[in-house]
Design an enzyme around this catalytic site. Sequence first.
Site, PDB file in Angstrom:
ATOM      1  N   HIS A 127      40.464 -63.431  11.944  1.00 27.45           N
ATOM      2  CA  HIS A 127      39.046 -63.444  12.321  1.00 27.45           C
ATOM      3  C   HIS A 127      38.355 -62.103  12.088  1.00 27.45           C
ATOM      4  O   HIS A 127      37.314 -61.839  12.686  1.00 27.45           O
ATOM      5  CB  HIS A 127      38.900 -63.887  13.784  1.00 27.45           C
ATOM      6  CG  HIS A 127      39.315 -65.324  14.001  1.00 27.45           C
ATOM      7  ND1 HIS A 127      39.586 -65.851  15.242  1.00 27.45           N
ATOM      8  CD2 HIS A 127      39.515 -66.331  13.118  1.00 27.45           C
ATOM      9  CE1 HIS A 127      39.931 -67.138  15.115  1.00 27.45           C
ATOM     10  NE2 HIS A 127      39.907 -67.433  13.827  1.00 27.45           N
ATOM     11  N   THR A 198      47.121 -67.696  23.097  1.00 31.73           N
ATOM     12  CA  THR A 198      45.959 -68.380  22.505  1.00 31.73           C
ATOM     13  C   THR A 198      45.819 -69.764  23.119  1.00 31.73           C
ATOM     14  O   THR A 198      46.818 -70.425  23.408  1.00 31.73           O
ATOM     15  CB  THR A 198      46.056 -68.479  20.962  1.00 31.73           C
ATOM     16  OG1 THR A 198      44.908 -69.197  20.480  1.00 31.73           O
ATOM     17  CG2 THR A 198      47.323 -69.161  20.479  1.00 31.73           C
ATOM     18  N   ASN A 223      52.418 -68.183  27.351  1.00 29.75           N
ATOM     19  CA  ASN A 223      51.072 -68.344  27.904  1.00 29.75           C
ATOM     20  C   ASN A 223      51.213 -68.742  29.375  1.00 29.75           C
ATOM     21  O   ASN A 223      51.936 -69.691  29.679  1.00 29.75           O
ATOM     22  CB  ASN A 223      50.311 -69.437  27.140  1.00 29.75           C
ATOM     23  CG  ASN A 223      48.809 -69.347  27.339  1.00 29.75           C
ATOM     24  OD1 ASN A 223      48.335 -69.223  28.471  1.00 29.75           O
ATOM     25  ND2 ASN A 223      48.067 -69.407  26.252  1.00 29.75           N
ATOM     26  N   ALA A 241      52.090 -62.206  28.692  1.00 33.15           N
ATOM     27  CA  ALA A 241      52.765 -61.584  27.544  1.00 33.15           C
ATOM     28  C   ALA A 241      53.447 -60.280  27.957  1.00 33.15           C
ATOM     29  O   ALA A 241      54.577 -60.009  27.544  1.00 33.15           O
ATOM     30  CB  ALA A 241      51.738 -61.313  26.440  1.00 33.15           C
TER      31      ALA A 241
HETATM   32  P1  OAD Z   1      40.971 -67.989  24.343  1.00 32.38           P
HETATM   33  O1  OAD Z   1      40.103 -67.253  25.292  1.00 32.38           O
HETATM   34  O2  OAD Z   1      40.514 -69.323  23.870  1.00 32.38           O
HETATM   35  O3  OAD Z   1      42.420 -68.212  24.979  1.00 32.38           O
HETATM   36  C1  OAD Z   1      43.132 -67.132  25.545  1.00 32.38           C
HETATM   37  C2  OAD Z   1      44.469 -67.655  26.004  1.00 32.38           C
HETATM   38  O4  OAD Z   1      45.219 -66.537  26.497  1.00 32.38           O
HETATM   39  C3  OAD Z   1      44.397 -68.672  27.154  1.00 32.38           C
HETATM   40  O5  OAD Z   1      45.181 -69.803  26.815  1.00 32.38           O
HETATM   41  C4  OAD Z   1      44.995 -67.919  28.343  1.00 32.38           C
HETATM   42  O6  OAD Z   1      45.726 -68.787  29.224  1.00 32.38           O
HETATM   43  C5  OAD Z   1      45.910 -66.947  27.659  1.00 32.38           C
HETATM   44  N1  OAD Z   1      46.201 -65.728  28.427  1.00 32.38           N
HETATM   45  C6  OAD Z   1      45.411 -65.081  29.312  1.00 32.38           C
HETATM   46  N2  OAD Z   1      46.022 -63.978  29.780  1.00 32.38           N
HETATM   47  C7  OAD Z   1      47.231 -63.927  29.165  1.00 32.38           C
HETATM   48  C8  OAD Z   1      48.314 -63.008  29.217  1.00 32.38           C
HETATM   49  N3  OAD Z   1      48.289 -61.922  29.999  1.00 32.38           N
HETATM   50  N4  OAD Z   1      49.396 -63.260  28.440  1.00 32.38           N
HETATM   51  C9  OAD Z   1      49.443 -64.367  27.631  1.00 32.38           C
HETATM   52  N5  OAD Z   1      48.433 -65.251  27.548  1.00 32.38           N
HETATM   53  C10 OAD Z   1      47.340 -65.033  28.296  1.00 32.38           C
HETATM   54  O7  OAD Z   1      41.260 -66.991  23.117  1.00 32.38           O
HETATM   55  P2  OAD Z   1      41.809 -67.332  21.664  1.00 32.38           P
HETATM   56  O8  OAD Z   1      42.714 -68.499  21.677  1.00 32.38           O
HETATM   57  O9  OAD Z   1      42.303 -66.061  21.080  1.00 32.38           O
HETATM   58  O10 OAD Z   1      37.083 -66.272  17.528  1.00 32.38           O
HETATM   59  O11 OAD Z   1      40.454 -67.730  20.953  1.00 32.38           O
HETATM   60  C11 OAD Z   1      40.442 -68.024  19.586  1.00 32.38           C
HETATM   61  C12 OAD Z   1      39.150 -67.567  18.981  1.00 32.38           C
HETATM   62  O12 OAD Z   1      38.044 -68.105  19.725  1.00 32.38           O
HETATM   63  C13 OAD Z   1      38.913 -66.071  19.033  1.00 32.38           C
HETATM   64  O13 OAD Z   1      39.575 -65.371  17.987  1.00 32.38           O
HETATM   65  C14 OAD Z   1      37.430 -65.972  18.899  1.00 32.38           C
HETATM   66  C15 OAD Z   1      36.995 -67.096  19.821  1.00 32.38           C
HETATM   67  O14 OAD Z   1      35.771 -67.682  19.527  1.00 32.38           O
HETATM   68  C16 OAD Z   1      36.220 -65.495  16.910  1.00 32.38           C
HETATM   69  O15 OAD Z   1      35.673 -64.555  17.433  1.00 32.38           O
HETATM   70  C17 OAD Z   1      35.989 -65.907  15.500  1.00 32.38           C
END
Ligand code: OAD
Length: 270
Positions: A127, A198, A223, A241
Amino acid sequence: MNSLPTHLSDAVVQARTVLAQAEHVACLTGAGISAESGIPTFRDCQTGLWAHFDPEDLASAAGFRRNPPRVWQWYRDRWKNMQETAPNAGHRALVELAGWLPRFDIITQNVDDLHEKAGHDTVWHLHGELGRFRCLDCRRPYAPAPVELTQDTPPPCPRCQGLIRPDVVWFGEMLDPAVLERAYASSRACDVMLVVGTSGMVWPASDLPCAAQAHGACLIEVNPQSTLLSAGADICLPASAGQVLPLLCSQADDTAGPDRNIGPRISGDA
Ligand code: OAD
């Protein structure tokens, strides 16, 4: 390990066994891996960025054209915050794992530089990156002068006078095809895919774990919450993590590991 709930310590043992036999690990990370460094995730309903900001305003070319200063300032402030942010135990553990495995690829959806700060040389940013800039119109890369990064409006492109924008992928935009192709190639070739932090809600990143499994890889998910990927994962590690990734490479507790060939490979070792 001993203080972990049984289901988690059993899953850690399984994951270590699988990793010990792996030749090629592809690791897909999302915002969750940076959460313990203080960078907010996107979809957490209390603290997530998209709970407070409208992605249509801040993460789209149309939103940028409507209000360039607002979008510029939002990304500039995230960029500034990133300068003051350090990698956490999860990022560091992935560097350690990478040192032990014949091949370890980091594919991230994150636009921060915490994998690089932790010590990974090559990171495939699906991204884009907060620290990279380009022209909205002619697409040429641009390196803002330090003073421009303190200003409230985007600088003009020196070539076409278009607006300079962060080189991140906004909604409705294509991912860099070369980066995506490498990510797919790694996913199809790996024997283990480690998915960390994610929600699996954004395509095409969310398809990579499926591609890996379709080609025979073992899917390990880290996660604390259940996600769209959890039901299909071979091993789920329901913890943060920073808590669980160090356990995947820890030598401290031998009850956790297999007989162990996991450990730093020193050149010349038999
Ligand atoms: P999300 O905010 O959708 O998901 C974050 C995930 O991290 C969730 O499933 C949480 O449960 C998990 N989480 C939170 N704290 C954590 C920890 N300490 N250890 C492990 N996991 C943890 O974020 P992404 O999946 O990265 O795109 O989102 C994908 C994309 O959506 C991003 O790259 C962004 C957004 O729109 C763009 O900006 C293009």
